[in-house]
Design an enzyme around this catalytic site. Sequence first.
Site, PDB file in Angstrom:
ATOM      1  N   HIS A 257      42.824 -94.351   3.082  1.00  0.00           N
ATOM      2  CA  HIS A 257      42.489 -93.095   3.749  1.00  0.00           C
ATOM      3  C   HIS A 257      43.738 -92.225   3.876  1.00  0.00           C
ATOM      4  O   HIS A 257      44.811 -92.740   4.185  1.00  0.00           O
ATOM      5  CB  HIS A 257      41.951 -93.356   5.162  1.00  0.00           C
ATOM      6  CG  HIS A 257      40.541 -93.859   5.176  1.00  0.00           C
ATOM      7  ND1 HIS A 257      40.062 -94.672   6.180  1.00  0.00           N
ATOM      8  CD2 HIS A 257      39.507 -93.659   4.329  1.00  0.00           C
ATOM      9  CE1 HIS A 257      38.793 -94.955   5.937  1.00  0.00           C
ATOM     10  NE2 HIS A 257      38.432 -94.356   4.820  1.00  0.00           N
TER      11      HIS A 257
ATOM     12  N   GLU B 292      41.788 -97.405  13.039  1.00  0.00           N
ATOM     13  CA  GLU B 292      42.724 -97.924  12.046  1.00  0.00           C
ATOM     14  C   GLU B 292      44.098 -97.316  12.300  1.00  0.00           C
ATOM     15  O   GLU B 292      44.251 -96.483  13.207  1.00  0.00           O
ATOM     16  CB  GLU B 292      42.228 -97.629  10.622  1.00  0.00           C
ATOM     17  CG  GLU B 292      42.051 -96.152  10.317  1.00  0.00           C
ATOM     18  CD  GLU B 292      41.280 -95.905   9.014  1.00  0.00           C
ATOM     19  OE1 GLU B 292      40.398 -96.704   8.668  1.00  0.00           O
ATOM     20  OE2 GLU B 292      41.571 -94.897   8.360  1.00  0.00           O
TER      21      GLU B 292
END
Lengths: 361, 288
Positions: free
Chosen positions: B247, B213
Amino acid sequence: MKLLEHEARALFEKYGIPHPRGFLIRSPGELQERIGELGERCVLKAQVDVGGRGKAGGILVADRATAEKKAAELFEREIKGVPVREILAVEYLEIRQEFYASIAIDRSTKQALILFTDQGGVDIETLAKERPDAVRKASLPLLMHDIPPFMVRDLLQSAPKEIGKILNQLYRVFCEKDALLAEINPLVVTPEGVYAADAKLIIDDNALARQGITVNRDLTEREREAEKHGFSYVELTGDIGVIGNGAGLTMATLDLIEYYEGRAANFLDVGGGADQERVMHAVRLVAADPSVRVIVVNLLGGITRCDEVAKGIISAGISQPVILRLAGTNEAEGRKILDGCGYRMMESMEQAVKAAVEAVR
Amino acid sequence: MIYGGKTTGVIVTGATGKQGAFHIALMNEYARQVGGKGVVAGVTPGKAGQEVAGVPVYNSIRDALKEHDAEASVLFVPGFAAGDSIMEAASAGLSLVVAITEHIPVHDTMRAISYASIHGCSVIGPNCPGLLSPGEIKMGIMPVHLSSPGQVGVISRSGTLTYEIVDQLTRAGLGQSTIVGIGGDPVIGQTFADVLHRFEQDDRTKAVVILGEVGGSLEEEGAKATDLPVAAYIAGISAPPEKRMGHAGAIIEGGEGDARSKIARLEKIGVPVASRPSEIPRLIKELL
């Protein structure tokens, strides 16, 4: 969370890092009262959290006679859309040399990364790309109490030795304040000594509580509201609301929306244990954004109960259509509850996203 | 099987909390299914003598090791205590810590990882779902019903996206050797490179899926350093800069770590990158 310059400067001062004389003002009048402390010339620095503040007109140089007028002018300005409420007024420094010093987190080495260059005042990322040799680096495990002398010598080379002390003071700030970044740019040499002419400090969001910070200013009001419920939420500019569980899956849902040429209005990760109440709050939060025309809910997990999720969506009582992809336990019950209320449940995230993009076309 | 198997004994730290108790039961249910050792003890300071999901609880890892053989620990302690728990496990001689915990201050993580590495202890996570070697062992919180034993290794910074991909692999007839969630924080113990290195020494693993990511460059660094066939998916192509996407580590900073440049760098070194998660099974089939 990013601290403003005057907040970072006050912290740096506690650790002994020298800075130019100055004070914070909230009106031009306050400057006039204390102008004598700053000498003949001063620098007025808008306390706004925007990058490239100087180029955007957020820093003005003034002499004693014009300072109040210039301060009034700066208070009237918006710097990249941010109104100026506070100004840091500091003495004007006779700069001989400018350096750059920072300490940051390095993901690759899992250590602190110290950067130093004698090309102060520049944009460090640009310099690192264009002239990598000009930026000196050192990695330091956080188990180290201070920066070892050899490392200081390697970083400084011909720079004034007293900067070594400042680097160690900066390292102490970095460690004790849970910083993601502690930066002095520029660090200047004048005939009188070395001074931090700017101060930047970013505190780890996961350490705000132990640093005594109760409100994360980097978040918008809706993002803060989301945080109260334990959601991760980011506002975007499209018209498709998104709710997912897990950051990666939610990001992938946004990416699929873009792949099918739709535009997401937000990122919302409900986190683990998506029960009725959490889902209801999440749906209401997303639906409260007036630009949202349809909502995609993409929940996947071993322990997510689809009947709970279904009840949560219905109890939210919102006007926008909701398209779902649910995978977990009690799928059949969940589907039954939703079918009865006119909501659409799709078999895969791809189908759900496609349906949502078509719904707003 | 790369970090442990049927014979690995596991200690759960933070055993008496809601999460700890719930997942001890699930891990041991899986251990019974596959005939593995599973969780042998729990640790919560001050709670010695209790029992959680049929497992005895001790005050410290050292105390637990006096009565049981174990090589790994799985953490369910709160963020502020997790760095300490990692160091306790390393100091007691465990060779692996799986840190499920989210919201650990990053300085704590960095200190704990440095300390663990001095003791020869590997850390998976923090902020991760742990790992699952289908048919062998589960250390963490991954749902087991989506997985199947096979030849594909999976390494991911995410939780549920991993389950999504594992589900798709299983449906396509592609079983998994080991699935490792390395965590969504900016600083993590085992990186893509570390796990790939383990997969290289694992006879069962023939190809690896990297689920990355935005933020940092660990995906490219890992893919560059391995000879194994690798396919990737990078989440966050639509992520705006300077915003944390759920995150702590998923953030494009200073123009670095955006999805497009990550994908370009991966493709440059010959790694096929899926533009949608559903393309992963096809890319893996082409590599096998």
